[in-house]
Design a protein around this motif. Structure first.
Motif, mmCIF file in Angstrom:
data_model
loop_
_atom_site.group_PDB
_atom_site.id
_atom_site.type_symbol
_atom_site.label_atom_id
_atom_site.label_comp_id
_atom_site.label_asym_id
_atom_site.label_seq_id
_atom_site.Cartn_x
_atom_site.Cartn_y
_atom_site.Cartn_z
ATOM 1 N N GLY A 114 0.804 -1.218 0.000
ATOM 2 C CA GLY A 114 0.000 0.000 0.000
ATOM 3 C C GLY A 114 0.833 1.262 0.000
ATOM 4 O O GLY A 114 1.654 1.470 -0.895
ATOM 5 N N GLN A 115 0.669 2.083 1.021
ATOM 6 C CA GLN A 115 1.342 3.380 1.060
ATOM 7 C C GLN A 115 2.864 3.264 1.045
ATOM 8 O O GLN A 115 3.553 4.161 0.561
ATOM 9 N N ASP A 116 3.386 2.170 1.583
ATOM 10 C CA ASP A 116 4.837 1.991 1.640
ATOM 11 C C ASP A 116 5.367 1.137 0.492
ATOM 12 O O ASP A 116 6.439 0.536 0.592
ATOM 13 N N ASN A 332 0.926 -1.836 -7.763
ATOM 14 C CA ASN A 332 1.909 -1.905 -6.676
ATOM 15 C C ASN A 332 2.966 -2.976 -6.922
ATOM 16 O O ASN A 332 3.680 -3.363 -6.003
ATOM 17 N N TYR A 368 -4.767 -3.482 -1.208
ATOM 18 C CA TYR A 368 -3.863 -2.407 -0.801
ATOM 19 C C TYR A 368 -3.349 -1.593 -1.977
ATOM 20 O O TYR A 368 -2.786 -0.513 -1.792
ATOM 21 N N GLY A 371 -3.774 2.196 -2.442
ATOM 22 C CA GLY A 371 -3.024 3.107 -1.590
ATOM 23 C C GLY A 371 -1.591 3.311 -2.031
ATOM 24 O O GLY A 371 -0.834 4.045 -1.384
ATOM 25 N N CYS A 372 -1.205 2.668 -3.122
ATOM 26 C CA CYS A 372 0.178 2.740 -3.604
ATOM 27 C C CYS A 372 0.314 3.819 -4.673
ATOM 28 O O CYS A 372 -0.354 3.753 -5.704
ATOM 29 N N ASP A 373 1.161 4.781 -4.428
ATOM 30 C CA ASP A 373 1.441 5.828 -5.404
ATOM 31 C C ASP A 373 2.830 5.576 -5.977
ATOM 32 O O ASP A 373 3.820 6.153 -5.537
#
Length: 378
Positions: A114-116, A332, A368, A371-373
């Protein structure tokens, strides 16, 4: 730019994996599946000469971190092989912080999905939740109204409980977390018997799974309460160890040795030729696939000095062959793939096999990815 290797020297690939203890065969199969792909290509991947450097983490996070540090000091910039999530947490951040590439051939926690998410982190196996999600979807489709959940007390075990409940809509009447080195499940059997669920979802990998299923059958529970598991709890080694005690067991998986596609047929044939009666597990298949994935990156980032940016661009732009058939990356850099229902049955030859029966999830990614950029590979 970070160099992956030079044309005149083999590209070293660092494999940190579990080779000892009850779970040792998991890492051995990942290692041997990966090496098989190298051997088939004459010591190369993607036309680039490679050297596989293997170290045993002993299922100890501290060991894995020390091994990663040593390999990085030896200028290794391409890694794979970790089996367990708690071990990955110790080593993978060290690898990524040093601008090296990690390609997971097994565990893939939500942490890096996700974010990380990270541009140097790729997964050739699955996002861990997919195992529990597929088992939950199967239990739901089979009409079970109540379920009891059992998993080891570590990150992947906790995540799989949540994942199962994401797709299972019945009532969960019990949850137990067990030790990662536990071999006696008598207390858990008593709790399951008392709860009287319609189904038990069990995640116990490797030797733990062998012990659990044997004791479940010996306790007389297998005839009373069906088990639904994913492949970490019923691979071909576990099946060979428990034999007919597994008859009728429902399993979900992204791969099986009976998949009818050219890459899988070639892999299974090559494995059997090299290892005789040693069964090809999904760990071996994932090791093989990880090598094919790395080959796609190396092939597209030649000639001369490979660098991480070129490797990533080549990998994401390649059509990657896979023992699973259809394979693609989500945003991701985790797989989007199908999941299937398998059943443990006796073959015409009189041995226990896992037979692929139906598709459970189609083109399944993970929850997830949104949430991944992730930065573009361009």
């Amino acid at each position: 730019m970070v160099a992956l290797g030079h044309a005149q020297e083999p590209v070293k690939i660092g494999m940190i994996t579990t080779l000892s203890g009850p779970a040792g065969y998991l890492g051995q199969d990942i290692r041997d599946g990966f090496q098989l792909a190298i051997d088939e290509s004459g010591g190369a991947l993607g036309g680039v000469s490679v050297e596989l450097v293997v170290e045993d983490d002993g299922l100890k996070p501290g060991n894995a971190r020390q091994i990663a540090e040593g390999m990085l000091a030896d200028d290794i910039k391409l890694f794979t092989g970790i089996v367990f999530a708690n071990v990955a947490f110790a080593a993978v951040p060290e690898i990524l912080d040093n601008e090296a590439v990690y390609v997971s051939a097994n565990t893939a926690s939500s942490t890096f999905a996700g974010q990380d998410c990270h541009p140097n982190y790729f997964v050739s196996s699955w996002q861990d939740d997919s195992q529990g999600e597929s088992a939950g979807a199967l239990a739901q489709s089979l009409g079970h109204k109540t379920a009891f959940l059992v998993a080891p007390n570590y990150q992947a075990g906790k995540e799989t409980m949540v994942a199962f409940k994401r797709f299972y809509k019945g009532e969960v009447v019990g949850e137990i977390y067990t030790g990662l080195d536990q071999t006696d499940f008598a207390a858990e059997m008593a709790q399951i018997r008392a709860a009287k669920p319609d189904v038990v979802y069990e995640f116990e990998p490797g030797g733990l799974g062998i012990a659990f299923i044997r004791q479940y059958q010996q306790a007389g529970l297998l005839d009373q309460i069906p088990l639904v598991v994913h492949p970490a709890s019923m691979d071909h080694v576990i099946l060979g160890a428990v034999g007919e005690a597994a008859a009728g067991l429902q399993v979900t998986s992204h791969w099986n040795d009976d998949f009818d596609n050219p890459v899988n047929k070639a892999f299974v044939e090559a494995w059997r030729e090299k290892y005789d009666d040693r069964p090809a597990t999904y760990y071996a298949a994932q090791g093989y696939d990880a090598a094919l994935l790395i080959a796609a990156g190396l092939a597209g980032s030649k000639p001369g000095v490979e660098d991480v940016a070129a490797f990533r661009k080549a990998l994401l732009g390649a059509e990657i062959p896979s023992v699973r058939g259809s394979f693609e990356f989500g945003p991701n850099q985790h797989p989007v793939q199908d999941w299937y229902a398998l059943k443990a049955v006796k073959s015409d030859a009189g041995r226990m096999v896992l037979k692929t029966e139906a598709k459970v999830l189609t083109a399944h990614g993970d929850s997830y990815a949104g949430g991944c950029d992730m930065p573009s590979a361009e």
